[in-house]
Design a protein around this motif. Structure first.
Motif, PDB file in Angstrom:
ATOM      1  N   LEU A  42       0.801  -1.218   0.000  1.00 15.80           N
ATOM      2  CA  LEU A  42       0.000   0.000   0.000  1.00 15.80           C
ATOM      3  C   LEU A  42       0.836   1.272   0.000  1.00 15.80           C
ATOM      4  N   GLY A  43       2.116   1.178   0.348  1.00 17.18           N
ATOM      5  CA  GLY A  43       2.947   2.371   0.462  1.00 17.18           C
ATOM      6  C   GLY A  43       3.621   2.806  -0.815  1.00 17.18           C
ATOM      7  N   GLN A  44       3.206   2.266  -1.947  1.00 11.10           N
ATOM      8  CA  GLN A  44       3.861   2.596  -3.216  1.00 11.10           C
ATOM      9  C   GLN A  44       3.739   4.080  -3.558  1.00 11.10           C
ATOM     10  N   ASP A  45       4.756   4.611  -4.240  1.00  8.51           N
ATOM     11  CA  ASP A  45       4.848   6.023  -4.606  1.00  8.51           C
ATOM     12  C   ASP A  45       3.672   6.472  -5.468  1.00  8.51           C
ATOM     13  N   ARG A  46       2.946   7.514  -5.004  1.00  4.13           N
ATOM     14  CA  ARG A  46       1.849   8.112  -5.740  1.00  4.13           C
ATOM     15  C   ARG A  46       1.381   9.345  -4.968  1.00  4.13           C
ATOM     16  N   ASP A  47       0.386  10.055  -5.493  1.00  6.85           N
ATOM     17  CA  ASP A  47      -0.186  11.173  -4.754  1.00  6.85           C
ATOM     18  C   ASP A  47      -0.721  10.666  -3.410  1.00  6.85           C
ATOM     19  N   THR A  48      -0.590  11.478  -2.385  1.00  5.95           N
ATOM     20  CA  THR A  48      -0.807  11.037  -1.003  1.00  5.95           C
ATOM     21  C   THR A  48      -2.139  10.334  -0.774  1.00  5.95           C
TER      22      THR A  48
END
Length: 391
Positions: A42-48
């Motif tokens: 779930l912590g993958q890089d993307r908008d918060t």
């Protein structure tokens, strides 16, 4: 704890159970798809606040009122999953707050938040099951720990139709609508999802999903691509006691800048750098360097008004003291009052977020003034895992 904002409107149980439990999708052309049972970090890089994966299904296709999934995290706070109907008019969010499950529900003019159950941020896989057993909505953890919400209304139950949207790791409504605010980024994994007996795929908001490591341990993992920055003004400074920083980890497995400090408009004041080739950790303070073998597991650095003390593994025989003064170390105190502290990288000359010599490795724990440093509160690169490291 249960907080009600108006009496619940009629038909909430029916719509809540569907919102809470429904998962499925009809993928749009060109989008990567995964199964509902996939393992997802779930912590993958993307908008918060943006969900990592999402789906939609017609409410007429839903036949089951029970869903379950496995969740593993050391993170005490973050978004797990979201669901809505009526294009976001009615919605549901499951998150963690202080490690405890938190459900927030909106339907019509009614809002409710419910928090309870065991803490789930212990790094173990937990089986989470949500079901509707009229008139109760039940959240169950590992087959025994239950949180039940019972609701009744004299109004006629509404027959739902249309589309149900679901998402993992974020929400699809404005965060200002939440009853209880929380930090959405979740350093955790979900796997083995069984969503209402539906088998349709989920759409992925990324080119590739990052892996969930088979084994994890508490800590902050830096993959060598970015750092985390704090304003030093957030740390409580006591003039007579200075500033105490403590670092735990296997320093022999680190490579790159562990942390650095710089005041605005001045030269770099402090840097701690691990070199995996030379098997040394170098502390740079102004124009002075201290080289240490990387065999220690804990490093204590105390910034005093007249000196800098470095202690390895609580061994007083390995204590190094450097004298300080406004002449030998200009801007020393200013750096702690008005500067920036970067964890996992070397601060640049400009007052921006561009750095270099990023750290590769795991810091098991970081403390400043005796308090754990939560990297989720920093301005950080999204590749950093704030609460877990591969074991």
């Amino acid at each position: 704890m249960v907080v009600f904002h108006k009496a619940m409107a009629g038909g909430l149980l029916l719509s809540l159970s569907l919102t809470l439990l429904g998962w499925g999708a009809e993928g749009r052309r060109g989008k990567k798809e995964v199964s509902g049972g996939a393992t997802v970090y779930l912590g993958q890089d993307r908008d918060t606040w943006r969900p990592l994966i999402h789906t939609a299904v017609n409410l007429s296709e839903i036949s089951s009122i029970k869903s379950s999934f496995h969740l593993r995290t050391f993170d005490p706070e973050g978004a797990v999953f979201y669901g809505d109907t009526k294009n976001g008019e009615d919605w549901f969010v499951l998150s963690l707050k202080d490690g405890i499950p938190l459900m927030q529900i909106s339907r019509g003019n009614s809002l409710v938040s419910v928090a309870g159950g065991p803490k789930l941020n212990d790094g173990k896989w937990h089986i989470v099951e949500v079901s509707n057993q009229d008139p109760f909505v039940i959240l169950e953890v590992d087959g025994s720990n239950r949180m039940e919400v019972g609701m009744q209304s004299k109004e006629t139950n509404e027959v739902l139709s249309g589309e149900l949207r679901l998402a993992l790791g974020g929400i699809l409504v404005d965060k200002e609508k939440l009853i209880v605010p929380f930090e959405p980024h979740m350093d955790g994994c979900v796997r083995k999802g069984s969503w209402l007996n539906l088998s349709v795929p989920w759409e992925v908001e990324a080119e590739e999903l990052w892996p969930c490591y088979q084994n994890v341990q508490p800590g902050s993992y830096f993959p060598g691509t970015g750092f985390a920055i704090f304003n030093t003004s957030v740390f409580p400074i006591e003039a007579d006691r200075g500033v105490k920083t403590e670092l735990w980890g296997d320093f022999s497995k680190m490579d790159g800048t562990i942390f650095s400090i710089k005041a605005p408009g001045q030269e770099l004041m402090f840097a701690l750098v691990a070199n995996n080739n030379t098997k040394e950790v170098t502390l740079t303070f102004g124009g002075e360097n201290i080289c240490m073998k990387d065999t220690f597991k804990r490093l204590v650095i105390i910034f005093l008004t007249d000196s800098l003390q470095v202690l390895q593994d609580e061994d007083e025989s390995k204590t190094t003291t450097l004298p300080t003064s406004p002449v030998s170390h200009p801007g020393y105190l200013t750096a702690w009052k008005e500067g920036r502290l970067a964890v996992g990288g070397l601060l640049g000359e400009e007052e921006d977020d561009v750095g270099s010599q990023f750290l590769t490795g795991c810091l098991e724990k970081i403390q400043v003034q005796g308090r754990d440093l939560d990297l989720d509160l920093a301005v950080k690169h999204m590749s950093i895992s704030s609460h877990s490291c591969p074991a």
